[in-house]
Design a protein around this motif. Structure first.
Motif, PDB file in Angstrom:
ATOM      1  N   PHE A 161       0.594  -1.089  -0.030  1.00  0.00           N
ATOM      2  CA  PHE A 161       0.068  -0.136  -0.084  1.00  0.00           C
ATOM      3  C   PHE A 161       0.798   1.126   0.229  1.00  0.00           C
ATOM      4  O   PHE A 161       1.943   1.227   0.586  1.00  0.00           O
ATOM      5  N   SER A 162       0.319   2.359  -0.404  1.00  0.00           N
ATOM      6  CA  SER A 162       0.944   3.602  -0.587  1.00  0.00           C
ATOM      7  C   SER A 162       0.064   4.597   0.073  1.00  0.00           C
ATOM      8  O   SER A 162       0.269   4.864   1.115  1.00  0.00           O
ATOM      9  N   ARG A 163      -1.013   5.215  -0.799  1.00  0.00           N
ATOM     10  CA  ARG A 163      -1.805   5.794  -0.155  1.00  0.00           C
ATOM     11  C   ARG A 163      -2.585   5.478   1.118  1.00  0.00           C
ATOM     12  O   ARG A 163      -2.682   6.437   2.043  1.00  0.00           O
ATOM     13  N   ALA A 164      -3.060   4.273   1.238  1.00  0.00           N
ATOM     14  CA  ALA A 164      -3.622   3.816   2.474  1.00  0.00           C
ATOM     15  C   ALA A 164      -2.821   3.814   3.463  1.00  0.00           C
ATOM     16  O   ALA A 164      -3.064   4.005   4.818  1.00  0.00           O
ATOM     17  N   LEU A 165      -1.377   3.655   3.339  1.00  0.00           N
ATOM     18  CA  LEU A 165      -0.480   3.662   4.376  1.00  0.00           C
ATOM     19  C   LEU A 165       0.065   4.964   4.873  1.00  0.00           C
ATOM     20  O   LEU A 165      -0.092   5.318   6.376  1.00  0.00           O
ATOM     21  N   THR A 166       0.023   5.953   4.103  1.00  0.00           N
ATOM     22  CA  THR A 166       0.321   7.217   4.502  1.00  0.00           C
ATOM     23  C   THR A 166      -0.890   8.346   4.576  1.00  0.00           C
ATOM     24  O   THR A 166      -0.370   9.481   4.986  1.00  0.00           O
ATOM     25  N   GLY A 167      -1.943   8.040   4.183  1.00  0.00           N
ATOM     26  CA  GLY A 167      -2.992   8.883   4.254  1.00  0.00           C
ATOM     27  C   GLY A 167      -3.436   9.617   5.328  1.00  0.00           C
ATOM     28  O   GLY A 167      -4.099  10.656   5.494  1.00  0.00           O
ATOM     29  N   ALA A 168      -2.919   9.040   6.644  1.00  0.00           N
ATOM     30  CA  ALA A 168      -3.540   9.782   7.848  1.00  0.00           C
ATOM     31  C   ALA A 168      -2.586  10.412   8.610  1.00  0.00           C
ATOM     32  O   ALA A 168      -2.426  11.236   9.557  1.00  0.00           O
ATOM     33  N   LEU A 169      -1.419  10.676   7.983  1.00  0.00           N
ATOM     34  CA  LEU A 169       0.004  11.232   8.425  1.00  0.00           C
ATOM     35  C   LEU A 169      -0.071  12.701   8.072  1.00  0.00           C
ATOM     36  O   LEU A 169      -0.382  13.169   6.705  1.00  0.00           O
ATOM     37  N   ARG A 170       0.345  13.508   8.885  1.00  0.00           N
ATOM     38  CA  ARG A 170       0.333  15.234   8.700  1.00  0.00           C
ATOM     39  C   ARG A 170       1.771  15.677   9.055  1.00  0.00           C
ATOM     40  O   ARG A 170       2.233  15.350  10.106  1.00  0.00           O
ATOM     41  N   ILE A 171       2.218  16.556   8.344  1.00  0.00           N
ATOM     42  CA  ILE A 171       3.410  17.489   8.742  1.00  0.00           C
ATOM     43  C   ILE A 171       3.303  18.138   9.866  1.00  0.00           C
ATOM     44  O   ILE A 171       4.297  18.093  10.774  1.00  0.00           O
ATOM     45  N   ASP A 172       2.145  18.378  10.357  1.00  0.00           N
ATOM     46  CA  ASP A 172       1.989  19.215  11.829  1.00  0.00           C
ATOM     47  C   ASP A 172       2.072  18.190  12.971  1.00  0.00           C
ATOM     48  O   ASP A 172       1.582  18.841  14.063  1.00  0.00           O
ATOM     49  N   GLN A 173       1.877  17.213  12.913  1.00  0.00           N
ATOM     50  CA  GLN A 173       1.637  16.167  13.738  1.00  0.00           C
ATOM     51  C   GLN A 173       3.032  16.025  14.837  1.00  0.00           C
ATOM     52  O   GLN A 173       4.150  16.356  14.114  1.00  0.00           O
ATOM     53  N   SER A 174       2.952  16.050  15.930  1.00  0.00           N
ATOM     54  CA  SER A 174       4.179  15.717  16.708  1.00  0.00           C
ATOM     55  C   SER A 174       4.937  14.603  16.337  1.00  0.00           C
ATOM     56  O   SER A 174       4.175  13.597  15.947  1.00  0.00           O
ATOM     57  N   ASP A 175       5.984  14.261  16.815  1.00  0.00           N
ATOM     58  CA  ASP A 175       6.815  13.066  16.549  1.00  0.00           C
ATOM     59  C   ASP A 175       5.737  12.082  17.239  1.00  0.00           C
ATOM     60  O   ASP A 175       5.568  10.632  16.621  1.00  0.00           O
TER      61      ASP A 175
END
Length: 292
Positions: free
Chosen positions: A258-272
């Motif tokens: 998977f590509s989009r389904a793997l990364t779709g919930a990740l956001r740049i402004d999320q803390s580590d």
């Protein structure tokens, strides 16, 4: 060929992370991550931002043994992760088998399919991949409808490129994707299965197949158990994470890529902490569906 990697690919648990977004798909991936197109001024800067995103994924503690293999963009192969060449970092640090995307995109639609554009410099790319410690490759083409001749041309090209990869000492992932939006998706799957089975009889060594999740549960089982197939992996193809994992879990012996389904919930402004938590939950959901 690394025997330990081959053994892991053939029988290891986990799934493939597709981190191979190219020039065409990177802007959408970055926008989903929270990076708008006006936040970079050139393709070079865009790829720098994308690499930073990929490094954040690859170095996360959630990116662990549940990831069997990772498919890299060619640009990523030439970059470092934590001061180590990307492919070697994946294997030496994470025990994740590295692959690289080799296709250069698609030609215009004809006969209800899009074959791969010519891959200029493929022989040199395969040499570079081997020198970087890459185990295998991935090449994608797309089927839009149930055209027997179109699908035959797609499969023939996939296996032709696959033979070139095998001759270079690498293992190919053949990806003749069927669009999830096709009005004749199920009919196209029948033609695809027929054509792949015929081609597998003459392939010089086993390959991996990356296919769209089928309409009929277990439809690709003859490929899962074929002597010339190391593994059948499934692309998410635009399905949501929930729909992709539901379909995947029902198809025994098939694992995710998977590509989009793997990364779709990740956001740049999320803390580590938040980023790692979300990635861990997503990886576990995909890994669970891949265990069936």
């Amino acid at each position: 060929m690394n025997d330990e990697q081959l053994s892991r690919v053939r029988g290891g648990g986990g799934f493939f992370a597709a981190l191979d977004q190219s020039g065409g798909s990177t802007p959408k991936a970055l926008e989903a991550y929270g990076v708008a197109p006006d936040q970079y001024s050139s393709s070079s800067e865009m790829f720098d931002v994308m690499h930073t995103f990929r490094v954040r994924i690859a170095t996360s503690p959630a990116f662990d043994e549940r990831i069997l293999g990772a498919i890299l963009f060619e640009d990523t192969m030439h970059r470092d992760i934590d001061g180590t060449p990307s492919a070697r970092y994946l294997w030496d640090t994470k025990r994740i088998v590295p692959f690289v995307k080799i296709d250069k995109g698609l030609v215009d639609r004809s006969d209800d399919v899009q074959v791969m554009a010519p891959i200029d410099g493929l022989d040199m790319l395969l040499v570079q991949a081997r020198d970087h410690g890459i185990f295998g490759t991935k090449a994608r083409s797309v089927v839009h409808g149930a055209s027997r001749s179109g699908i035959a041309s797609i499969v023939a090209q996939q296996f032709e490129i696959g033979e070139q990869v095998l001759a270079a000492g690498l293992v190919p992932i053949l990806e003749p994707e069927i669009s999830v939006d096709s009005d004749t998706k199920q009919e196209a799957e029948s033609l695809m299965l027929e054509s792949i089975l015929e081609s597998l009889e003459n392939v010089s060594a086993p390959v991996l197949l990356k296919l769209t999740l089928p309409e009929v549960t277990g439809f690709y089982e003859p490929l899962v158990h074929h002597r010339n197939v190391h593994r059948v992996v499934a692309l998410s193809g635009g399905y949501s994470l929930d729909e992709a994992t539901r379909r995947l879990a029902a198809n025994h012996g098939v694992i995710a890529s998977f590509s989009r389904a793997l990364t779709g919930a990740l956001r740049i402004d999320q803390s580590d902490e938040e980023f790692n938590r979300v990635l861990d939950e997503t990886i576990e959901k995909i890994a669970e569906a891949s265990r069936t």
